[in-house]
Scaffold this active site. Structure first.
Site, short mmCIF file in Angstrom:
data_model
loop_
_atom_site.label_atom_id
_atom_site.label_comp_id
_atom_site.label_asym_id
_atom_site.label_seq_id
_atom_site.Cartn_x
_atom_site.Cartn_y
_atom_site.Cartn_z
N CYS A 110 4.52 -45.11 2.48
CA CYS A 110 3.39 -44.86 3.38
C CYS A 110 2.90 -46.14 4.05
O CYS A 110 3.16 -47.24 3.58
CB CYS A 110 2.19 -44.29 2.62
N GLY A 119 7.26 -45.36 6.91
CA GLY A 119 7.22 -43.92 6.66
C GLY A 119 7.51 -43.15 7.93
O GLY A 119 6.80 -43.34 8.92
N ASN A 126 -1.74 -45.67 0.42
CA ASN A 126 -0.36 -46.11 0.26
C ASN A 126 -0.21 -46.54 -1.19
O ASN A 126 -1.01 -47.31 -1.68
CB ASN A 126 -0.09 -47.29 1.22
N GLY A 127 0.80 -46.00 -1.86
CA GLY A 127 1.00 -46.40 -3.25
C GLY A 127 1.05 -45.20 -4.16
O GLY A 127 1.32 -44.07 -3.72
N TYR A 171 12.22 -56.97 1.64
CA TYR A 171 12.73 -55.91 2.52
C TYR A 171 11.67 -55.05 3.20
O TYR A 171 11.78 -54.76 4.38
CB TYR A 171 13.67 -55.01 1.71
#
Ligand code: SF4
Length: 483
Positions: A16, A42, A117-118, A256
């Protein structure tokens, strides 16, 4: 065959991105642009909720940000001078629509939009408790747990959120919008990113600073681990609702996930990747004629490797950027086809050469094997592989889409076995200490590592309450769905 789990390539994926802005007449349009810059985090669905002084107009849809919010009519309906937005990488299909964020609820104090997010690592435990107390869930996202907790608290929005967050465990960043107040929170260890920016009089929160660059906003700083920033007409002010803890930022963001033009903890991600490539060249030198990145993510590390090794860098593999997403069953056979569609060898720079391929990670190994084979067919006399992360031996439970541990090549094989499986003449990964050195640390401090590196070491900094505690298969399947 259409599946519920699309894959693009043989990589881990962030699940996300979040964005929030307060104080601009163009709040929804700026949010759409910010989400567009964060699309790499995302690609399955996106949503925006704004506040127009009375109502919270919302639009959520499956698809890419540009396709959803490129329509003027959609942006015009999202009126108001504050908004939050979200992009999601997860499952597709009907059940997913109810999970597209931001979520919205009318609570005692008024409307609340929230996105995160997470991953909450005690989500299943909390959810069971809340259901037992009579809460009716509309979605399977962790975010809704926070809404239900807030609904059962007393006080203003900030007090309710603080009290609710003290109940949960996890690695998360949150944006929330309650009337004229924008709130951002990072988990106590700061595993997931969140940054603060300014655009004229407006303040912005975003997963990465590249979301500021697209609109010409200024990056101010990272939100601190455990910090709750509350932005209203008085400007930003901070709360620290959790006991202080040493930071454990996700080191894979540097390797990344984050875009190379983003700044994280005041460091350029591109620069960090180059330094990792340099360290890798020092640790694992090799006589070679050309350094070739596996595009696009291997490029900065390959540049660093080339500079440190004094060997020319060339684009020996060309990526086709116009390959559509492959919504097909991820069998090994199809994965191989996907790689062929996506990459081709630049024969003129490979034929007869001793080639060093540089990539950021090996997950299942299917892509690596195919690329090594392709480079050999293009005439390389030797094919060596250098990886700018340590072997990925463990799954991530902190909001990153990872295969189960058994599917990770490094979890089942030694480096030599991996070399044989991918067919390279040599294979080396950067060491965990080398990674920390590249990040400016003398080595990994075993007692207090500076980063979350659990996918390389298996040392999870946030308790895996749900994973550790669950034996009941029905609960495990619910956990998988929630995750
Ligand atoms: S386990 Fe790996 S991918 Fe997940 S948060 Fe930690 S370092 Fe990042």
């Amino acid at each position: 065959m259409v599946t519920t789990h699309p894959f693009e390539d043989d990589k881990l994926h962030e699940e996300c991105a979040i964005f929030g802005i307060l104080g601009s007449d163009e709040a929804a349009a700026l949010t759409a642009l910010g989400l567009h810059a964060l699309q790499h985090r995302g690609q399955e669905a996106a949503g925006i909720v704004s506040f127009d002084g009375t109502q919270f107009p919302a639009h959520r849809e499956v698809g890419l940000v540009g396709d959803i919010f490129g329509r003027q009519s959609v942006i015009e309906r999202l009126s108001g001078n504050s908004a939050i937005g979200h992009t999601r990488y997860s499952t597709t299909g009907e059940p997913m629509m109810r999970n597209v964020q931001p979520l919205f609820a009318d609570l005692e104090f008024g409307g609340l939009a929230i996105a995160h997010n997470g991953n909450l690592t005690n989500a299943l435990t909390m959810r069971r408790e809340l259901v037992h107390r009579g809460c009716i869930f509309q979605s399977t996202t962790d975010t809704e747990i926070i809404i239900h907790l807030m609904a059962t608290r007393r006080g203003a929005v900030v007090e309710r959120l603080i009290s609710s967050l003290r109940q949960i465990e996890g690695a998360y960043s949150i944006v929330a919008l309650a009337k004229d107040t924008l709130i951002g929170v990072r988990d106590p260890l700061g595993v997931r990113p969140l940054v603060l920016g300014q655009f004229g009089e407006s303040y912005i929160l975003a997963s990465e600073s590249c979301a500021f660059d697209i609109i010409g906003a200024e990056y101010i700083r990272d939100i601190e681990p455990g910090e709750m920033i509350v932005i209203d007409d008085q400007g930003p002010h901070s709360h620290f609702p959790f006991p202080p803890m040493p930071s454990r930022f996700c080191v894979f963001e540097y390797i990344y996930f984050s875009r190379p033009d983003s700044m994280v903890e005041g460091t350029s991600v591109y620069e960090a990747r180059k330094r990792i490539g340099m360290e890798l060249a020092k640790e694992s030198p090799i006589d070679a004629d050309v350094i070739v990145p596996i595009p696009d993510s291997g490029v900065p590390a390959a540049i660093g490797f080339s500079q440190a090794a004094g060997v020319p860098f060339e684009y020996g593999i060309i990526r086709n950027h116009y390959v559509g997403r492959t919504f097909i069953e991820p069998s090994d056979e199809i994965r191989h086809l996907g790689v062929k569609l996506k990459h081709s060898a630049n024969r003129a720079y490979i034929n007869g050469k001793r080639v060093v391929l540089v990539d950021d990670s090996i997950v299942r190994g299917t892509t690596s094997r195919k690329i090594v084979e392709m480079v050999r067919h293009a005439g390389a006399s030797e094919v060596h592989m250098r990886i700018s992360s340590p072997p990925t031996t463990n799954s991530c439970f902190y909001g990153v889409d990872t295969p189960e541990r058994e599917a990770l090549l490094a979890a089942r094989n030694s480096v030599e076995e991996m070399r044989q499986l991918i067919g390279a003449d040599s294979l080396r990964f950067i060491s965990i200490d080398g990674l920390y050195r590249a990040m400016g640390q003398p080595e990994r401090n075993k007692d207090a590592p500076h980063y979350c590196d659990a996918c390389f070491t298996g040392e999870y900094p946030v308790p895996l309450t749900d994973v550790d505690g669950e034996q009941d298969p029905r609960q495990l399947s619910l956990l998988a769905e929630i995750g």
